[in-house]
Write a protein that holds these residues in place. Structure first.
Motif, PDB file in Angstrom:
ATOM      1  N   TYR A  71      40.630  71.932  34.845  1.00 27.37           N
ATOM      2  CA  TYR A  71      40.355  71.086  35.916  1.00 27.37           C
ATOM      3  C   TYR A  71      39.875  69.746  35.821  1.00 27.37           C
ATOM      4  N   SER A  72      38.901  69.625  34.945  1.00 28.02           N
ATOM      5  CA  SER A  72      38.348  68.184  34.398  1.00 28.02           C
ATOM      6  C   SER A  72      39.531  67.584  33.774  1.00 28.02           C
ATOM      7  N   ILE A  73      40.476  68.209  33.043  1.00 28.58           N
ATOM      8  CA  ILE A  73      41.467  67.349  32.317  1.00 28.58           C
ATOM      9  C   ILE A  73      42.481  66.976  33.192  1.00 28.58           C
ATOM     10  N   ILE A  85      41.267  63.982  34.904  1.00 24.60           N
ATOM     11  CA  ILE A  85      41.280  62.831  34.326  1.00 24.60           C
ATOM     12  C   ILE A  85      42.856  62.177  34.359  1.00 24.60           C
ATOM     13  N   ILE A  86      43.717  63.180  34.236  1.00 29.38           N
ATOM     14  CA  ILE A  86      45.201  62.716  33.990  1.00 29.38           C
ATOM     15  C   ILE A  86      45.473  62.273  35.369  1.00 29.38           C
ATOM     16  N   ALA A  87      45.149  62.756  36.531  1.00 31.28           N
ATOM     17  CA  ALA A  87      45.697  62.365  37.831  1.00 31.28           C
ATOM     18  C   ALA A  87      45.175  60.972  38.155  1.00 31.28           C
ATOM     19  N   VAL A  88      43.848  60.775  37.640  1.00 28.55           N
ATOM     20  CA  VAL A  88      42.967  59.215  37.986  1.00 28.55           C
ATOM     21  C   VAL A  88      43.741  58.444  37.051  1.00 28.55           C
ATOM     22  N   SER A  89      44.221  58.790  35.784  1.00 25.72           N
ATOM     23  CA  SER A  89      44.754  57.865  35.005  1.00 25.72           C
ATOM     24  C   SER A  89      46.199  57.528  35.547  1.00 25.72           C
ATOM     25  N   GLY A  90      46.800  58.460  36.113  1.00 29.54           N
ATOM     26  CA  GLY A  90      48.219  58.035  36.799  1.00 29.54           C
ATOM     27  C   GLY A  90      48.008  57.203  37.930  1.00 29.54           C
ATOM     28  N   TYR A  91      47.075  57.550  38.816  1.00 28.44           N
ATOM     29  CA  TYR A  91      46.953  56.623  39.927  1.00 28.44           C
ATOM     30  C   TYR A  91      46.351  55.237  39.255  1.00 28.44           C
ATOM     31  N   GLY A 122      48.812  66.165  36.793  1.00 26.74           N
ATOM     32  CA  GLY A 122      47.367  66.038  37.188  1.00 26.74           C
ATOM     33  C   GLY A 122      46.954  66.865  38.547  1.00 26.74           C
ATOM     34  N   ILE A 123      47.672  66.352  39.538  1.00 26.70           N
ATOM     35  CA  ILE A 123      47.372  66.887  40.885  1.00 26.70           C
ATOM     36  C   ILE A 123      48.107  68.430  40.889  1.00 26.70           C
ATOM     37  N   TYR A 124      49.145  68.429  40.237  1.00 29.15           N
ATOM     38  CA  TYR A 124      49.729  70.130  40.305  1.00 29.15           C
ATOM     39  C   TYR A 124      48.705  70.874  39.662  1.00 29.15           C
TER      40      TYR A 124
END
Length: 201
Positions: free
Chosen positions: A108-110, A113-119, A151-153
């Protein structure tokens, strides 16, 4: 194509109304289902979100998604096999609940981070930062949307898996009986409820 469908405007309008009506009624049914039977709604939606994308990806040959999905699903199934199927899973000397918790926590943490990076990449692209760096927007948008999707998925899927497992894990550890909502085990404030070991908190 236009000549073929000429004169069918009324039929197309009826089809559109039927589609809108079906979507509206389906939404009402889903809301009612979620309100009255939240657990079954959550479990069915979780399994649907987990299974359907892999079939779509296999059909469209999205190999990157398939490889990531297979890796995460295999690891998850390996870790949750014993908590799901072994009854009376004691926490004394067992690291299984802790391993399950750690896996979902890190996943969940990773994902976050991936979702925030993409956003962040998408927003910087919309603000034109990529132009200052000499990067075409199509590349940064593709990367940003891809990271945002993954990230979201996997973040949502991890959260739903955790909600699905928590009751089963608690029952198998012995905190309560599935036939009763009353707790059958009491822990003091300095004992971890996941691994059953004392801590200094």
């Amino acid at each position: 194509m236009h000549e073929k469908h000429r004169g069918h405007e009324s039929m197309h309008a009826i089809m559109l109304l039927i589609l809108i009506g079906a979507m509206f009624i389906t939404q009402i049914i889903l809301i009612y289902w979620r309100k009255k039977h939240f657990k079954s709604y959550q479990n069915v939606s979780m399994f649907g979100m987990w299974i359907i994308p892999i079939f779509v990806s296999a059909y469209q040959q999205y190999w990157r998604f398939i490889i990531i999905w297979l890796f995460i699903s295999t690891m998850t199934m390996f870790l949750i096999f014993r908590p799901l199927f072994y009854k009376n899973l004691s926490t004394n000397g067992s690291s299984i609940p802790r391993q399950v918790y750690r896996w979902f926590f890190y996943l969940y943490s990773i994902s976050s981070i991936i979702a925030v990076s993409g956003y962040t990449i998408v927003m910087l692209t919309l603000l034109g930062v990529n132009i200052l760096l000499g990067i075409k927007p199509m590349y940064t948008l593709d990367i940003g949307i891809l990271l945002l999707f993954y990230g979201i998925y996997y973040g949502v899927l991890t959260r739903d898996f955790t909600d699905f497992l928590v009751d089963i894990l608690a029952a198998n550890i012995g905190y309560y009986s599935p036939s009763s909502s009353l707790p059958s085990k009491q822990l003091n404030s300095k004992t971890c409820a996941i691994c059953g070991r004392p801590h200094g908190g």
